[in-house]
Motif scaffolding. Sequence first.
Motif, PDB file in Angstrom:
ATOM      1  N   ASN A 279      48.818 -53.358  -4.455  1.00  0.00           N
ATOM      2  CA  ASN A 279      47.866 -54.236  -3.364  1.00  0.00           C
ATOM      3  C   ASN A 279      46.777 -53.148  -2.949  1.00  0.00           C
ATOM      4  O   ASN A 279      45.585 -53.690  -2.751  1.00  0.00           O
ATOM      5  CB  ASN A 279      48.610 -54.444  -2.165  1.00  0.00           C
ATOM      6  N   ARG A 280      46.938 -51.831  -2.735  1.00  0.00           N
ATOM      7  CA  ARG A 280      45.890 -51.068  -2.579  1.00  0.00           C
ATOM      8  C   ARG A 280      44.833 -51.011  -3.577  1.00  0.00           C
ATOM      9  O   ARG A 280      43.677 -51.148  -3.621  1.00  0.00           O
ATOM     10  CB  ARG A 280      46.406 -49.397  -2.445  1.00  0.00           C
ATOM     11  N   ASN A 281      45.300 -50.978  -4.995  1.00  0.00           N
ATOM     12  CA  ASN A 281      44.407 -50.864  -6.027  1.00  0.00           C
ATOM     13  C   ASN A 281      43.526 -52.171  -6.193  1.00  0.00           C
ATOM     14  O   ASN A 281      42.541 -52.390  -6.571  1.00  0.00           O
ATOM     15  CB  ASN A 281      45.092 -50.661  -7.251  1.00  0.00           C
ATOM     16  N   LEU A 282      44.144 -53.412  -6.000  1.00  0.00           N
ATOM     17  CA  LEU A 282      43.569 -54.791  -5.832  1.00  0.00           C
ATOM     18  C   LEU A 282      42.416 -54.732  -4.794  1.00  0.00           C
ATOM     19  O   LEU A 282      41.409 -55.408  -5.132  1.00  0.00           O
ATOM     20  CB  LEU A 282      44.361 -55.810  -5.594  1.00  0.00           C
ATOM     21  N   LEU A 283      42.617 -54.105  -3.404  1.00  0.00           N
ATOM     22  CA  LEU A 283      41.625 -54.263  -2.552  1.00  0.00           C
ATOM     23  C   LEU A 283      40.496 -53.341  -2.976  1.00  0.00           C
ATOM     24  O   LEU A 283      39.379 -53.779  -2.854  1.00  0.00           O
ATOM     25  CB  LEU A 283      42.452 -53.863  -1.368  1.00  0.00           C
ATOM     26  N   ASP A 284      40.580 -52.171  -3.541  1.00  0.00           N
ATOM     27  CA  ASP A 284      39.741 -51.333  -3.965  1.00  0.00           C
ATOM     28  C   ASP A 284      38.944 -51.870  -4.938  1.00  0.00           C
ATOM     29  O   ASP A 284      37.732 -51.791  -5.088  1.00  0.00           O
ATOM     30  CB  ASP A 284      40.246 -49.861  -4.188  1.00  0.00           C
TER      31      ASP A 284
END
Length: 400
Positions: A314-319
């Motif tokens: 989720n963090r990677n997708l947001l970044d």
Amino acid sequence: MRISTAHFFESGKQNMHARQADLMRVQNQLGSGKRLLSAADDPAATQRLIGVDEALSRLGQFERNANAASARLSIQDSLLTSASTTLQRVRDLVLQGRSGTLSNADRRFVATEVRARLEELVQIANGTDANGDYLFAGHSGNQAPFILSPGGAVAFVGDQGVRELPISDERRIADADSGFRVFQDIRGGNGRFSLLASSANAGTGVVDAGEVTDPGLWNGRSLDVVFTAPGTLDVIDVATGTPVATGLAFSSGTALDVAGVRLRITGDPLTGDRFEIRPSQATPVFDTLRRTAEALEAGFSDPASQAAFNNAMNRNLLDLDHAIEKALEVQTSVGARLNAIDTQQGINEDVRLQLETSRSGLEDLDYVEASIRLNQQMVALQAAQQAFVRTSGLNLFALL
């Protein structure tokens, strides 16, 4: 008044030389098509002509600068399009990789492509112009700005300098962007803060991106959300170590509003699990791709590790979304600069035509007027020659 024979002949010779010089000057003007053959012909016009020539010389340099900047910006625009395509593919891979239907072996295959896309993105970031200079290296155009290590870490060795070229007396255009701006200076998290799950968490809590509801109340603070008992949590100000709120009730998926921020945690966090709220920092896109590959390679084996995997993805997708937005932002800036160059080139061309007209008026010959003067000078020379011949024959010996 007595005139000596020597003086008479010398005066006649000088007169004919002067007429010949006048005639030759008109002939030279007609041959060259120029009214001004030397500064002595018209000092005031010559001075103005020097100013016009200097202005035309500057316009010529502005045109060369505009063409050079346009060429570099066009290449950068193409590279940014390629970068966006690569990042969009990685985003698709993130969505595919976090699917619960894949096995860990399948995720490792996805990770292999992510690492290939990482190498591809580094190649794009090390793109060059027609002269072999690295576009995203800042002022260090003779060396590649990004270095990929075997483990997937990428180091930026360029600088943040931007070369600006003058395209008019009042306007300068940046002919490229620093790689730091394009690939490094990307805000992480939701753009205001990042929500991170502690690596020591043992429960299945998965946190969303969060949002700021009261900027003044939050005030950029680092906060820890700590579960003190099942269904109960405290919020701690990291800088002071003091509680902001204690004994808050937790329900999976329910919005938690505290200290000016809102977040949602789903799943079942255990006592001692912690979620960290940190002000957004610059997150290089290469780090995002490396983290994505590492998470996919690690996979998960139980509910707790699956929660950690989901938090990471989720963090990677947001970044990744922020990285795509940054590429689009810079590409929009490039397009605006290309349009500005086209507009300025049109203005410069109008100015050049005006200067050429002024130059022509100062320097070019009026052929009709010059032809009339040529005839006049020929008549004057012939008259001087005939007068000299006739007067030179007048002497007392002719009367004897």
